[in-house]
Write a protein that holds these residues in place. Structure first.
Motif, PDB file in Angstrom:
ATOM      1  N   HIS A  12      30.826  69.391  49.721  1.00 23.80           N
ATOM      2  CA  HIS A  12      30.315  68.977  48.414  1.00 23.80           C
ATOM      3  C   HIS A  12      30.230  67.461  48.298  1.00 23.80           C
ATOM      4  CE1 HIS A  12      30.627  73.062  47.004  1.00 23.80           C
ATOM      5  NE2 HIS A  12      31.882  73.093  47.394  1.00 23.80           N
ATOM      6  N   SER A  13      29.022  66.974  48.062  1.00 23.30           N
ATOM      7  CA  SER A  13      28.804  65.567  47.717  1.00 23.30           C
ATOM      8  C   SER A  13      29.488  64.623  48.689  1.00 23.30           C
ATOM      9  CB  SER A  13      29.309  65.292  46.285  1.00 23.30           C
ATOM     10  OG  SER A  13      28.667  66.124  45.383  1.00 23.30           O
ATOM     11  N   ARG A  14      29.425  64.951  49.978  1.00 17.05           N
ATOM     12  CA  ARG A  14      30.111  64.113  50.954  1.00 17.05           C
ATOM     13  C   ARG A  14      29.133  63.873  52.104  1.00 17.05           C
ATOM     14  NH1 ARG A  14      35.356  63.797  49.895  1.00 17.05           N
ATOM     15  NH2 ARG A  14      35.946  63.147  51.973  1.00 17.05           N
ATOM     16  N   ASP A 214      42.018  79.773  45.707  1.00 18.51           N
ATOM     17  CA  ASP A 214      40.957  80.771  45.806  1.00 18.51           C
ATOM     18  C   ASP A 214      39.677  80.133  46.346  1.00 18.51           C
ATOM     19  OD1 ASP A 214      40.115  83.626  44.968  1.00 18.51           O
ATOM     20  OD2 ASP A 214      38.562  82.379  44.074  1.00 18.51           O
ATOM     21  N   HIS A 215      39.382  78.922  45.924  1.00 18.92           N
ATOM     22  CA  HIS A 215      38.143  78.253  46.312  1.00 18.92           C
ATOM     23  C   HIS A 215      38.187  77.765  47.755  1.00 18.92           C
ATOM     24  CE1 HIS A 215      35.263  74.733  46.265  1.00 18.92           C
ATOM     25  NE2 HIS A 215      34.512  75.692  45.794  1.00 18.92           N
ATOM     26  N   THR A 216      39.297  77.155  48.156  1.00 22.53           N
ATOM     27  CA  THR A 216      39.385  76.538  49.479  1.00 22.53           C
ATOM     28  C   THR A 216      39.851  77.502  50.559  1.00 22.53           C
ATOM     29  OG1 THR A 216      39.842  74.383  48.469  1.00 22.53           O
ATOM     30  CG2 THR A 216      40.418  74.625  50.782  1.00 22.53           C
ATOM     31  N   LEU A 217      40.811  78.359  50.215  1.00 20.13           N
ATOM     32  CA  LEU A 217      41.413  79.233  51.224  1.00 20.13           C
ATOM     33  C   LEU A 217      41.057  80.699  51.053  1.00 20.13           C
ATOM     34  CD1 LEU A 217      45.014  77.665  51.134  1.00 20.13           C
ATOM     35  CD2 LEU A 217      43.195  77.174  52.788  1.00 20.13           C
ATOM     36  N   GLY A 218      40.526  81.075  49.894  1.00 21.38           N
ATOM     37  CA  GLY A 218      40.310  82.489  49.621  1.00 21.38           C
ATOM     38  C   GLY A 218      38.867  82.933  49.567  1.00 21.38           C
ATOM     39  N   ASP A 222      31.609  78.691  43.860  1.00 16.79           N
ATOM     40  CA  ASP A 222      31.564  77.359  43.263  1.00 16.79           C
ATOM     41  C   ASP A 222      31.522  77.380  41.740  1.00 16.79           C
ATOM     42  OD1 ASP A 222      31.647  76.116  45.705  1.00 16.79           O
ATOM     43  OD2 ASP A 222      29.479  75.851  45.867  1.00 16.79           O
ATOM     44  N   ASP A 223      31.400  78.561  41.134  1.00 19.73           N
ATOM     45  CA  ASP A 223      31.344  78.676  39.673  1.00 19.73           C
ATOM     46  C   ASP A 223      32.227  79.845  39.268  1.00 19.73           C
ATOM     47  OD1 ASP A 223      29.070  76.708  38.746  1.00 19.73           O
ATOM     48  OD2 ASP A 223      28.331  77.722  40.557  1.00 19.73           O
ATOM     49  N   VAL A 224      33.473  79.553  38.953  1.00 25.53           N
ATOM     50  CA  VAL A 224      34.468  80.610  38.809  1.00 25.53           C
ATOM     51  C   VAL A 224      35.487  80.248  37.735  1.00 25.53           C
ATOM     52  CG1 VAL A 224      35.846  79.592  40.666  1.00 25.53           C
ATOM     53  CG2 VAL A 224      36.201  81.984  40.077  1.00 25.53           C
ATOM     54  N   ILE A 225      35.960  81.265  37.037  1.00 23.96           N
ATOM     55  CA  ILE A 225      37.128  81.123  36.177  1.00 23.96           C
ATOM     56  C   ILE A 225      38.212  82.024  36.735  1.00 23.96           C
ATOM     57  CG2 ILE A 225      36.224  82.858  34.556  1.00 23.96           C
ATOM     58  CD1 ILE A 225      37.792  81.428  32.329  1.00 23.96           C
ATOM     59  N   LEU A 226      39.364  81.459  36.977  1.00 27.81           N
ATOM     60  CA  LEU A 226      40.516  82.220  37.466  1.00 27.81           C
ATOM     61  C   LEU A 226      41.575  82.249  36.379  1.00 27.81           C
ATOM     62  CD1 LEU A 226      42.231  82.252  40.892  1.00 27.81           C
ATOM     63  CD2 LEU A 226      43.617  81.754  38.867  1.00 27.81           C
ATOM     64  N   VAL A 239      33.349  74.530  38.342  1.00 22.59           N
ATOM     65  CA  VAL A 239      31.927  74.590  37.973  1.00 22.59           C
ATOM     66  C   VAL A 239      31.164  73.671  38.920  1.00 22.59           C
ATOM     67  CG1 VAL A 239      30.221  74.187  36.166  1.00 22.59           C
ATOM     68  CG2 VAL A 239      32.493  75.058  35.565  1.00 22.59           C
ATOM     69  N   GLY A 240      30.169  74.227  39.600  1.00 27.09           N
ATOM     70  CA  GLY A 240      29.406  73.439  40.553  1.00 27.09           C
ATOM     71  C   GLY A 240      30.247  72.906  41.688  1.00 27.09           C
ATOM     72  N   GLY A 241      31.319  73.635  42.027  1.00 31.07           N
ATOM     73  CA  GLY A 241      32.193  73.217  43.117  1.00 31.07           C
ATOM     74  C   GLY A 241      33.231  72.195  42.731  1.00 31.07           C
ATOM     75  N   ASN A 242      33.291  71.817  41.459  1.00 29.70           N
ATOM     76  CA  ASN A 242      34.237  70.799  41.004  1.00 29.70           C
ATOM     77  C   ASN A 242      35.189  71.367  39.962  1.00 29.70           C
ATOM     78  OD1 ASN A 242      33.127  68.488  42.482  1.00 29.70           O
ATOM     79  ND2 ASN A 242      31.356  68.735  41.143  1.00 29.70           N
TER      80      ASN A 242
END
Length: 384
Positions: A12-14, A214-218, A222-226, A239-242
């Protein structure tokens, strides 16, 4: 045996920049690419990140010297000339300490490798006398210190740092502004633990840590509510990976949102009908124990419905694609999860491809510990 490599994710953005504009940026770019894509040669790495072979070789040399990367030996690919040497992030030669302070009966700690695998564990019961008190005499802080020293002794490799997932609102400097479940107000947790360990320390709300895991290891999107259900109820938003923090670093504090106008139990915050009174693990267990034998699942249906009512506007407003629950699976799996999904689908605009996913998180028991390790990965290695 070769360690399992997480599936490749979009970086993302890198994008690469000139060395004069940020050597640290390019070092992080190399590390993140290795972390997500797995071992590769310097030439392949240069092509992947868009830098010259000379620049990448120089960056890799620095990472090898610091111990953040390692050489794995020659590539198995058949090519003309000398076989290329594979390099990778030092997945097993560096370790991270994770602390989970959010369970409703225990405080937990672990040593983890860079892939989020737990190598050693320790835990202590949460003190009975949880109440607001001076930091110097706080029984919870004393227990956290003891637990931390125990798990530090279990580490078998150099430590990148300590990540902490705690209930409550956590400010940008690692100060726990308020955590009623621990009796904390304005506790400078990061500074206290830095003083104890001499290591970098990163403190986050427990639901924020969980959504990072959940986002990095699971494999989360990129658009999630946990939504994390434990001693309290909170959520993390990506939201949007951020990660979404909010104006006061309190985004996701939904536990004390009043759900409905039909009353309910009085919450410890003083209001009536807070989401936490329906859905926290201790309250839900009590409601199930007192349920009408003729309809024993009613508390689970009500909890799922109330949660759906609370988060449907968030899902709709942000156009989220995933809703994830984490907590005691014996409470969440089945009736509660089903009712949540039904409530959400009845309250948000139908989508052309019906892409809303409602699921349980993987590794719920350890998700805060693993998320705490992601905090350290991000700050120390630029890996997210």
């Amino acid at each position: 045996m070769t360690a399992a490599v997480p599936r490749a994710r979009r970086v993302h953005s890198r994008t690469a920049v000139l060395p004069a504009h940020g050597r640290r940026h390019n070092l992080s770019l190399v590390l993140q690419t290795l972390y997500t894509a797995g071992p590769m040669s310097r030439a392949d790495l240069a092509r992947r990140v868009g830098l010259t072979k000379v620049t990448v070789s120089d960056l890799v040399a620095e990472l090898l010297e610091s111990g953040h990367a390692i050489e794995l030996g020659p590539s198995g690919q058949v090519r003309p000339g000398k076989p290329a040497t594979l390099v990778d992030i030092n997945r097993t030669g560096l370790q991270i300490i994770g602390l989970d302070l959010a369970e409703h009966e225990t405080l937990r700690a672990a040593v983890l490798d860079l892939d989020g695998r737990i190598l050693a564990r320790a835990e202590r019961p949460l003190p009975d006398d949880v109440a607001a008190t001076a930091v110097a005499t706080d029984p919870v802080l004393d227990t956290v210190r003891d637990l931390l020293h125990e798990i530090l002794d279990a580490a078998t490799a150099p430590l990148l740092g300590v990540g902490v997932g705690t209930p409550g609102i956590v400010g940008p400097r690692g100060v726990v502004d308020t955590a009623p479940n621990l009796g904390w107000t304005d506790v400078p947790l990061r500074d206290l633990l830095v003083e104890e360990t001499g290591l970098p320390v990163f403190v986050s709300n427990d639901a924020d840590a969980a959504v990072h895991a959940d986002h990095t290891l699971g494999g989360g999107g990129d658009d999630v509510i946990l939504v994390k259900i434990g001693r309290g109820v909170g959520c993390g938003l990506i939201v949007g990976g951020n990660r979404v923090h909010g104006a006061h670093f309190a985004a996701g504090e939904i536990g004390h949102v009043t759900v409905g106008t039909d009353g309910g139990s009085r919450c410890r915050c003083g209001k009536v009908g807070c989401l936490e009174t329906w859905l926290s693990a201790p309250n839900l267990e009590r409601l199930l124990a007192d349920a009408d034998p003729a309809d024993p699942e009613r508390p689970l249906r009500e909890a799922g419905e109330r949660l759906g009512i609370a988060i449907a506007p968030v899902v709709a407003a942000l156009d989220l694609s995933e809703v994830v629950l984490t907590g005691p699976e014996n409470l969440l799996r089945g009736v509660l999860l089903r009712t949540l999904e039904e409530t959400l689908r009845s309250r948000v605009l139908a989508r052309p491809t019906d892409t809303l996913s409602v699921r349980l998180a993987r590794d719920s028991d350890d998700i805060v510990l693993r998320g705490a390790s992601v905090l350290v990965l991000w700050d120390q290695l630029g890996v997210a």
